[in-house]
Design a protein around this motif. Structure first.
Motif, PDB file in Angstrom:
ATOM      1  N   LEU A 180      18.893  94.369  45.118  1.00  0.00           N
ATOM      2  CA  LEU A 180      19.058  93.550  46.315  1.00  0.00           C
ATOM      3  C   LEU A 180      18.086  92.381  46.387  1.00  0.00           C
ATOM      4  O   LEU A 180      18.448  91.286  46.802  1.00  0.00           O
ATOM      5  CB  LEU A 180      18.910  94.420  47.573  1.00  0.00           C
ATOM      6  CG  LEU A 180      20.004  95.459  47.764  1.00  0.00           C
ATOM      7  CD1 LEU A 180      19.658  96.364  48.939  1.00  0.00           C
ATOM      8  CD2 LEU A 180      21.346  94.797  47.994  1.00  0.00           C
ATOM      9  N   THR A 193      18.240  89.019  50.339  1.00  0.00           N
ATOM     10  CA  THR A 193      19.412  89.637  50.956  1.00  0.00           C
ATOM     11  C   THR A 193      19.186  89.923  52.434  1.00  0.00           C
ATOM     12  O   THR A 193      20.124  89.890  53.223  1.00  0.00           O
ATOM     13  CB  THR A 193      19.748  90.946  50.225  1.00  0.00           C
ATOM     14  OG1 THR A 193      19.889  90.667  48.840  1.00  0.00           O
ATOM     15  CG2 THR A 193      21.012  91.569  50.739  1.00  0.00           C
ATOM     16  N   THR A 224      27.063  93.097  53.999  1.00  0.00           N
ATOM     17  CA  THR A 224      26.270  92.188  53.174  1.00  0.00           C
ATOM     18  C   THR A 224      25.601  92.938  52.037  1.00  0.00           C
ATOM     19  O   THR A 224      25.556  92.454  50.901  1.00  0.00           O
ATOM     20  CB  THR A 224      25.214  91.466  54.032  1.00  0.00           C
ATOM     21  OG1 THR A 224      25.873  90.817  55.120  1.00  0.00           O
ATOM     22  CG2 THR A 224      24.434  90.466  53.227  1.00  0.00           C
ATOM     23  N   THR A 278      26.467  92.146  48.135  1.00  0.00           N
ATOM     24  CA  THR A 278      25.399  91.756  47.214  1.00  0.00           C
ATOM     25  C   THR A 278      25.335  92.704  46.023  1.00  0.00           C
ATOM     26  O   THR A 278      25.185  92.266  44.882  1.00  0.00           O
ATOM     27  CB  THR A 278      24.044  91.738  47.937  1.00  0.00           C
ATOM     28  OG1 THR A 278      24.134  90.857  49.062  1.00  0.00           O
ATOM     29  CG2 THR A 278      22.935  91.281  47.029  1.00  0.00           C
ATOM     30  N   GLU A 297      28.255  91.876  43.722  1.00  0.00           N
ATOM     31  CA  GLU A 297      28.054  90.594  43.038  1.00  0.00           C
ATOM     32  C   GLU A 297      27.062  90.722  41.892  1.00  0.00           C
ATOM     33  O   GLU A 297      27.154  90.010  40.895  1.00  0.00           O
ATOM     34  CB  GLU A 297      27.556  89.531  44.016  1.00  0.00           C
ATOM     35  CG  GLU A 297      28.603  89.033  44.974  1.00  0.00           C
ATOM     36  CD  GLU A 297      28.026  88.134  46.049  1.00  0.00           C
ATOM     37  OE1 GLU A 297      26.781  87.947  46.101  1.00  0.00           O
ATOM     38  OE2 GLU A 297      28.813  87.615  46.855  1.00  0.00           O
ATOM     39  N   ARG A 298      26.116  91.629  42.032  1.00  0.00           N
ATOM     40  CA  ARG A 298      25.078  91.798  41.015  1.00  0.00           C
ATOM     41  C   ARG A 298      25.404  92.927  40.047  1.00  0.00           C
ATOM     42  O   ARG A 298      24.518  93.423  39.342  1.00  0.00           O
ATOM     43  CB  ARG A 298      23.726  92.006  41.697  1.00  0.00           C
ATOM     44  CG  ARG A 298      23.351  90.752  42.485  1.00  0.00           C
ATOM     45  CD  ARG A 298      22.041  90.843  43.154  1.00  0.00           C
ATOM     46  NE  ARG A 298      21.772  89.605  43.890  1.00  0.00           N
ATOM     47  CZ  ARG A 298      20.750  89.417  44.680  1.00  0.00           C
ATOM     48  NH1 ARG A 298      19.871  90.382  44.867  1.00  0.00           N
ATOM     49  NH2 ARG A 298      20.589  88.271  45.309  1.00  0.00           N
TER      50      ARG A 298
END
Length: 127
Positions: A73, A77, A84, A88, A91-92
């Motif tokens: 994170l 973040t 959210t 995140t 996405e990672r």
């Protein structure tokens, strides 16, 4: 400039810094020949490189989970809600087991730190 009792010349010192830049930036050995790499950790070595070492007599699950979430994170973040955090993590390219744990988070809260995320999952780091 006086270098004290250092046995390495200024030029050699700069060469050594240049040789280590790849290792420092990438976090893994950068040489092609395996004999250059340091010896791998033994089976009975404490997991210092993979996360926090739990205190004696504790499982360390909360610390390990906090470490993994913090790696994925980061600081940017937060503050974040459940959506959210999940976005995140996806996405990672976070492993599925961590995303599954994050899906257990209550959706009605805002989290300001990784510690709050881990506490919301019912785990509390030992003092």
């Amino acid at each position: 400039m006086q270098r004290g009792s250092n046995r390495v010349s200024v030029r050699r010192d700069d060469e050594m810094k240049h040789e280590l830049q790849g290792l420092i930036r990438s976090g893994h050995p950068t040489r092609v020949e395996e004999w250059h790499d340091p010896e791998p950790a033994a089976d009975d070595d404490p997991p210092v490189m993979t996360g926090p070492v739990p205190a004696r007599g504790t499982g360390g699950e909360a610390e390990a989970l906090r470490f993994e979430f913090a790696r994925r994170l980061g600081r940017t973040t937060f503050p974040a809600d459940r959506g959210t955090v999940l976005r995140t993590l996806r996405e990672r390219h976070t492993p599925d087991r961590l995303i599954a744990r994050a899906e257990e988070l209550p959706s009605d809260r805002t989290y300001h730190t990784v510690g709050e995320v881990v506490s919301a999952l019912g785990l509390h780091p030992e003092a």
